[in-house]
Design a protein around this motif. Structure first.
Motif, PDB file in Angstrom:
ATOM      1  N   MET A   1     -21.342   7.852  27.353  1.00 27.08           N
ATOM      2  CA  MET A   1     -21.224   8.351  26.250  1.00 27.08           C
ATOM      3  C   MET A   1     -19.587   9.098  26.294  1.00 27.08           C
ATOM      4  O   MET A   1     -18.944   8.936  25.334  1.00 27.08           O
ATOM      5  N   ARG A   2     -19.503   9.904  27.565  1.00 31.10           N
ATOM      6  CA  ARG A   2     -18.213  10.441  27.650  1.00 31.10           C
ATOM      7  C   ARG A   2     -16.998   9.475  27.798  1.00 31.10           C
ATOM      8  O   ARG A   2     -15.863   9.634  27.166  1.00 31.10           O
ATOM      9  N   SER A   3     -17.266   8.313  28.310  1.00 33.15           N
ATOM     10  CA  SER A   3     -16.180   7.305  28.412  1.00 33.15           C
ATOM     11  C   SER A   3     -15.861   6.680  27.041  1.00 33.15           C
ATOM     12  O   SER A   3     -14.715   6.558  26.624  1.00 33.15           O
ATOM     13  N   CYS A   4     -16.767   6.563  26.021  1.00 32.23           N
ATOM     14  CA  CYS A   4     -16.378   6.073  24.911  1.00 32.23           C
ATOM     15  C   CYS A   4     -15.820   7.293  24.032  1.00 32.23           C
ATOM     16  O   CYS A   4     -14.789   6.766  23.465  1.00 32.23           O
ATOM     17  N   ILE A   5     -16.025   8.400  24.198  1.00 31.66           N
ATOM     18  CA  ILE A   5     -15.225   9.364  23.516  1.00 31.66           C
ATOM     19  C   ILE A   5     -13.946   9.703  24.131  1.00 31.66           C
ATOM     20  O   ILE A   5     -12.960   9.660  23.405  1.00 31.66           O
ATOM     21  N   GLY A   6     -13.770   9.081  25.311  1.00 29.72           N
ATOM     22  CA  GLY A   6     -12.452   9.319  25.885  1.00 29.72           C
ATOM     23  C   GLY A   6     -11.558   8.116  25.368  1.00 29.72           C
ATOM     24  O   GLY A   6     -10.506   8.262  25.178  1.00 29.72           O
ATOM     25  N   ILE A   7     -12.281   6.932  25.277  1.00 26.77           N
ATOM     26  CA  ILE A   7     -11.244   5.940  24.798  1.00 26.77           C
ATOM     27  C   ILE A   7     -11.131   5.969  23.372  1.00 26.77           C
ATOM     28  O   ILE A   7      -9.678   5.571  22.980  1.00 26.77           O
ATOM     29  N   CYS A   8     -11.793   6.682  22.521  1.00 22.11           N
ATOM     30  CA  CYS A   8     -11.501   7.007  21.305  1.00 22.11           C
ATOM     31  C   CYS A   8     -10.376   7.868  20.968  1.00 22.11           C
ATOM     32  O   CYS A   8      -9.498   7.765  20.271  1.00 22.11           O
ATOM     33  N   LEU A   9     -10.420   8.828  22.002  1.00 23.89           N
ATOM     34  CA  LEU A   9      -9.287   9.857  21.935  1.00 23.89           C
ATOM     35  C   LEU A   9      -7.931   9.190  22.395  1.00 23.89           C
ATOM     36  O   LEU A   9      -6.941   9.471  21.878  1.00 23.89           O
ATOM     37  N   ILE A  10      -7.970   8.222  23.389  1.00 23.55           N
ATOM     38  CA  ILE A  10      -6.841   7.778  23.722  1.00 23.55           C
ATOM     39  C   ILE A  10      -6.232   6.858  22.615  1.00 23.55           C
ATOM     40  O   ILE A  10      -4.993   6.909  22.226  1.00 23.55           O
ATOM     41  N   TYR A  11      -7.147   6.069  21.910  1.00 22.28           N
ATOM     42  CA  TYR A  11      -6.593   5.136  20.877  1.00 22.28           C
ATOM     43  C   TYR A  11      -6.128   6.100  19.662  1.00 22.28           C
ATOM     44  O   TYR A  11      -5.229   5.790  19.121  1.00 22.28           O
ATOM     45  N   ALA A  12      -6.625   7.250  19.638  1.00 19.32           N
ATOM     46  CA  ALA A  12      -6.252   8.040  18.114  1.00 19.32           C
ATOM     47  C   ALA A  12      -4.877   8.700  18.549  1.00 19.32           C
ATOM     48  O   ALA A  12      -4.161   8.545  17.735  1.00 19.32           O
ATOM     49  N   LEU A  13      -4.442   9.107  20.040  1.00 22.63           N
ATOM     50  CA  LEU A  13      -3.301   9.702  20.284  1.00 22.63           C
ATOM     51  C   LEU A  13      -2.327   8.523  20.248  1.00 22.63           C
ATOM     52  O   LEU A  13      -1.157   8.648  19.844  1.00 22.63           O
ATOM     53  N   LEU A  14      -2.557   7.110  20.510  1.00 25.28           N
ATOM     54  CA  LEU A  14      -1.804   6.283  20.497  1.00 25.28           C
ATOM     55  C   LEU A  14      -1.306   5.845  19.307  1.00 25.28           C
ATOM     56  O   LEU A  14      -0.296   5.293  18.933  1.00 25.28           O
ATOM     57  N   GLY A  15      -2.251   5.754  18.334  1.00 25.18           N
ATOM     58  CA  GLY A  15      -2.236   5.467  16.850  1.00 25.18           C
ATOM     59  C   GLY A  15      -1.266   6.224  16.126  1.00 25.18           C
ATOM     60  O   GLY A  15      -0.223   5.905  15.256  1.00 25.18           O
ATOM     61  N   CYS A  16      -1.396   7.560  16.429  1.00 26.72           N
ATOM     62  CA  CYS A  16      -0.448   8.810  15.696  1.00 26.72           C
ATOM     63  C   CYS A  16       0.951   8.702  16.490  1.00 26.72           C
ATOM     64  O   CYS A  16       1.801   8.722  15.683  1.00 26.72           O
TER      65      CYS A  16
END
Length: 67
Positions: A1-16
């Motif tokens: 679960m934590r790794s999924c949240i971490g990956i989503c956070l990284i993608y959000a930062l890269l997208g912005c």
């Protein structure tokens, strides 16, 4: 679960960070034109649950001369 949240956070930062903010045309390189073009692209590509709208909006801004 934590790794999924971490990956989503990284993608959000890269997208912005990849969103274009400088126009090729110096006359259009201002905040008002940017906001107008960004709103136009947001209306053309409404939010989708899958997140594909972000890539579409970036491509729309690229077509308008933003990079």
């Amino acid at each position: 679960m934590r790794s999924c949240i971490g990956i989503c956070l990284i993608y959000a930062l890269l997208g912005c960070s990849l969103y274009p903010d400088v126009n090729k045309d110096p006359a259009k390189n201002n905040k008002a034109t940017f906001q107008r073009d960004a709103i136009d692209c947001a209306q053309a590509y409404p939010e989708a649950g899958s997140g594909v709208h972000v890539r579409q909006r970036i491509n729309c801004m690229n077509l308008k001369g933003w990079y």
